[in-house]
Design a protein around this motif. Structure first.
Motif, PDB file in Angstrom:
ATOM      1  N   GLN A  15       0.821  -1.208   0.000  1.00  0.00           N
ATOM      2  CA  GLN A  15       0.000   0.000   0.000  1.00  0.00           C
ATOM      3  C   GLN A  15       0.861   1.267   0.000  1.00  0.00           C
ATOM      4  O   GLN A  15       0.348   2.355  -0.198  1.00  0.00           O
ATOM      5  CB  GLN A  15      -0.927   0.019   1.218  1.00  0.00           C
ATOM      6  N   GLY A  16       2.151   1.108   0.213  1.00  0.00           N
ATOM      7  CA  GLY A  16       3.051   2.255   0.290  1.00  0.00           C
ATOM      8  C   GLY A  16       3.515   2.744  -1.069  1.00  0.00           C
ATOM      9  O   GLY A  16       2.996   2.344  -2.118  1.00  0.00           O
ATOM     10  N   ASN A  17       4.507   3.588  -1.019  1.00  0.00           N
ATOM     11  CA  ASN A  17       5.039   4.186  -2.248  1.00  0.00           C
ATOM     12  C   ASN A  17       6.541   4.003  -2.353  1.00  0.00           C
ATOM     13  O   ASN A  17       7.247   4.881  -2.844  1.00  0.00           O
ATOM     14  CB  ASN A  17       4.699   5.689  -2.284  1.00  0.00           C
ATOM     15  N   THR A  18       7.032   2.871  -1.889  1.00  0.00           N
ATOM     16  CA  THR A  18       8.460   2.603  -1.990  1.00  0.00           C
ATOM     17  C   THR A  18       8.741   1.856  -3.294  1.00  0.00           C
ATOM     18  O   THR A  18       7.809   1.394  -3.972  1.00  0.00           O
ATOM     19  CB  THR A  18       8.957   1.751  -0.807  1.00  0.00           C
ATOM     20  N   GLY A  19       9.988   1.717  -3.606  1.00  0.00           N
ATOM     21  CA  GLY A  19      10.364   0.955  -4.791  1.00  0.00           C
ATOM     22  C   GLY A  19       9.987  -0.509  -4.684  1.00  0.00           C
ATOM     23  O   GLY A  19       9.853  -1.208  -5.687  1.00  0.00           O
ATOM     24  N   GLN A  20       9.810  -0.976  -3.460  1.00  0.00           N
ATOM     25  CA  GLN A  20       9.478  -2.385  -3.249  1.00  0.00           C
ATOM     26  C   GLN A  20       7.972  -2.645  -3.252  1.00  0.00           C
ATOM     27  O   GLN A  20       7.539  -3.787  -3.338  1.00  0.00           O
ATOM     28  CB  GLN A  20      10.086  -2.847  -1.926  1.00  0.00           C
ATOM     29  N   SER A  21       7.194  -1.584  -3.168  1.00  0.00           N
ATOM     30  CA  SER A  21       5.739  -1.732  -3.085  1.00  0.00           C
ATOM     31  C   SER A  21       5.175  -2.495  -4.280  1.00  0.00           C
ATOM     32  O   SER A  21       4.304  -3.353  -4.119  1.00  0.00           O
ATOM     33  CB  SER A  21       5.072  -0.360  -2.977  1.00  0.00           C
ATOM     34  N   ALA A  22       5.652  -2.181  -5.472  1.00  0.00           N
ATOM     35  CA  ALA A  22       5.145  -2.850  -6.678  1.00  0.00           C
ATOM     36  C   ALA A  22       5.457  -4.345  -6.658  1.00  0.00           C
ATOM     37  O   ALA A  22       4.602  -5.166  -7.010  1.00  0.00           O
ATOM     38  CB  ALA A  22       5.732  -2.214  -7.931  1.00  0.00           C
ATOM     39  N   HIS A  23       6.667  -4.695  -6.238  1.00  0.00           N
ATOM     40  CA  HIS A  23       7.046  -6.123  -6.197  1.00  0.00           C
ATOM     41  C   HIS A  23       6.187  -6.881  -5.194  1.00  0.00           C
ATOM     42  O   HIS A  23       5.712  -7.985  -5.483  1.00  0.00           O
ATOM     43  CB  HIS A  23       8.528  -6.270  -5.839  1.00  0.00           C
ATOM     44  N   ILE A  24       5.954  -6.277  -4.044  1.00  0.00           N
ATOM     45  CA  ILE A  24       5.143  -6.930  -3.020  1.00  0.00           C
ATOM     46  C   ILE A  24       3.681  -6.980  -3.462  1.00  0.00           C
ATOM     47  O   ILE A  24       3.002  -8.004  -3.297  1.00  0.00           O
ATOM     48  CB  ILE A  24       5.286  -6.211  -1.661  1.00  0.00           C
TER      49      ILE A  24
ATOM     50  N   TYR B 102      -2.636 -12.824 -12.571  1.00  0.00           N
ATOM     51  CA  TYR B 102      -1.545 -11.964 -12.130  1.00  0.00           C
ATOM     52  C   TYR B 102      -0.279 -12.796 -11.920  1.00  0.00           C
ATOM     53  O   TYR B 102       0.151 -13.018 -10.787  1.00  0.00           O
ATOM     54  CB  TYR B 102      -1.930 -11.235 -10.840  1.00  0.00           C
ATOM     55  N   PRO B 103       0.303 -13.270 -13.020  1.00  0.00           N
ATOM     56  CA  PRO B 103       1.501 -14.108 -12.881  1.00  0.00           C
ATOM     57  C   PRO B 103       2.675 -13.298 -12.313  1.00  0.00           C
ATOM     58  O   PRO B 103       2.740 -12.078 -12.478  1.00  0.00           O
ATOM     59  CB  PRO B 103       1.781 -14.577 -14.309  1.00  0.00           C
ATOM     60  N   LEU B 104       3.570 -13.997 -11.673  1.00  0.00           N
ATOM     61  CA  LEU B 104       4.723 -13.359 -11.049  1.00  0.00           C
ATOM     62  C   LEU B 104       6.007 -14.003 -11.539  1.00  0.00           C
ATOM     63  O   LEU B 104       6.120 -15.231 -11.529  1.00  0.00           O
ATOM     64  CB  LEU B 104       4.639 -13.500  -9.525  1.00  0.00           C
ATOM     65  N   ASP B 105       6.943 -13.178 -11.949  1.00  0.00           N
ATOM     66  CA  ASP B 105       8.289 -13.660 -12.250  1.00  0.00           C
ATOM     67  C   ASP B 105       9.021 -13.779 -10.918  1.00  0.00           C
ATOM     68  O   ASP B 105       9.255 -12.761 -10.260  1.00  0.00           O
ATOM     69  CB  ASP B 105       8.998 -12.661 -13.171  1.00  0.00           C
ATOM     70  N   PRO B 106       9.359 -14.983 -10.483  1.00  0.00           N
ATOM     71  CA  PRO B 106       9.987 -15.143  -9.162  1.00  0.00           C
ATOM     72  C   PRO B 106      11.280 -14.338  -9.012  1.00  0.00           C
ATOM     73  O   PRO B 106      11.624 -13.945  -7.905  1.00  0.00           O
ATOM     74  CB  PRO B 106      10.275 -16.644  -9.058  1.00  0.00           C
ATOM     75  N   SER B 107      11.966 -14.077 -10.103  1.00  0.00           N
ATOM     76  CA  SER B 107      13.215 -13.313  -9.991  1.00  0.00           C
ATOM     77  C   SER B 107      12.955 -11.873  -9.552  1.00  0.00           C
ATOM     78  O   SER B 107      13.874 -11.197  -9.082  1.00  0.00           O
ATOM     79  CB  SER B 107      13.992 -13.346 -11.305  1.00  0.00           C
ATOM     80  N   SER B 108      11.711 -11.396  -9.653  1.00  0.00           N
ATOM     81  CA  SER B 108      11.409 -10.043  -9.187  1.00  0.00           C
ATOM     82  C   SER B 108      11.562  -9.934  -7.670  1.00  0.00           C
ATOM     83  O   SER B 108      11.764  -8.840  -7.143  1.00  0.00           O
ATOM     84  CB  SER B 108      10.004  -9.620  -9.614  1.00  0.00           C
ATOM     85  N   LEU B 109      11.503 -11.063  -6.984  1.00  0.00           N
ATOM     86  CA  LEU B 109      11.661 -11.035  -5.531  1.00  0.00           C
ATOM     87  C   LEU B 109      13.115 -10.801  -5.125  1.00  0.00           C
ATOM     88  O   LEU B 109      13.403 -10.571  -3.949  1.00  0.00           O
ATOM     89  CB  LEU B 109      11.126 -12.326  -4.915  1.00  0.00           C
ATOM     90  N   ARG B 110      14.011 -10.804  -6.092  1.00  0.00           N
ATOM     91  CA  ARG B 110      15.405 -10.456  -5.800  1.00  0.00           C
ATOM     92  C   ARG B 110      15.560  -8.967  -5.567  1.00  0.00           C
ATOM     93  O   ARG B 110      16.587  -8.523  -5.056  1.00  0.00           O
ATOM     94  CB  ARG B 110      16.305 -10.880  -6.962  1.00  0.00           C
ATOM     95  N   CYS B 111      14.564  -8.202  -5.927  1.00  0.00           N
ATOM     96  CA  CYS B 111      14.630  -6.739  -5.824  1.00  0.00           C
ATOM     97  C   CYS B 111      14.187  -6.218  -4.462  1.00  0.00           C
ATOM     98  O   CYS B 111      14.250  -5.006  -4.230  1.00  0.00           O
ATOM     99  CB  CYS B 111      13.747  -6.106  -6.906  1.00  0.00           C
ATOM    100  N   ILE B 112      13.751  -7.095  -3.601  1.00  0.00           N
ATOM    101  CA  ILE B 112      13.230  -6.635  -2.312  1.00  0.00           C
ATOM    102  C   ILE B 112      14.231  -6.944  -1.200  1.00  0.00           C
ATOM    103  O   ILE B 112      15.098  -7.798  -1.348  1.00  0.00           O
ATOM    104  CB  ILE B 112      11.855  -7.260  -1.995  1.00  0.00           C
TER     105      ILE B 112
END
Length: 127
Positions: free
Chosen positions: A51-60, A73-83
């Motif tokens: 719900q926030g506005n951080t760079g990690q908000s979109a990934h979460i 709403y598929p997820l690329d698991p490698s996107s979780l490397r960004c958090i």
């Protein structure tokens, strides 16, 4: 295919198999309880981040949407490397809790239906 023994089981063998099955069920229930105890607070934390506005908000947000409906709403698991590491661990806790859900993930959060609608509008678009 179910295994069918050549010889009929004795009463002792039947009892031993039944006891093993009950022990496996009890262990599974214990893991499920532990996953829920860790997963619920992690879910609340992840919802706040999404719900926030951080760079990690979109990934979460996308992670949470993928649990809600992975086909839509598929997820690329490698996107979780960004958090951050802590958020990554929270994701793993929520994923473990969602392994055998008693409720859909959005139903575990107060106001979850409305929150997930906001997530859909905000994070559900494909880039």
């Amino acid at each position: 295919m179910q295994y069918i023994p050549d010889e009929p089981l004795t009463k002792a063998q039947k009892y031993a198999r039944t006891a093993t099955i009950y022990a496996e069920i009890a262990a599974m229930e214990q893991r499920k309880t532990q996953a829920r105890e860790l997963g619920l607070p992690a879910l609340v934390r992840l919802v706040k981040v999404a719900q926030g506005n951080t760079g990690q908000s979109a990934h979460i947000g996308r992670f949470l949407l993928s649990l809600y409906n992975g086909r839509a709403y598929p997820l690329d698991p490698s996107s979780l490397r960004c958090i951050d590491y802590d958020l990554h661990q929270y994701c793993l806790c929520v994923l473990a809790m969602d392994y055998a859900p008693e409720q859909e993930v959005h139903e575990l959060v107060v106001g979850g239906h409305q929150i997930w609608e906001q997530f859909k509008a905000r994070w559900g678009k494909r880039s």
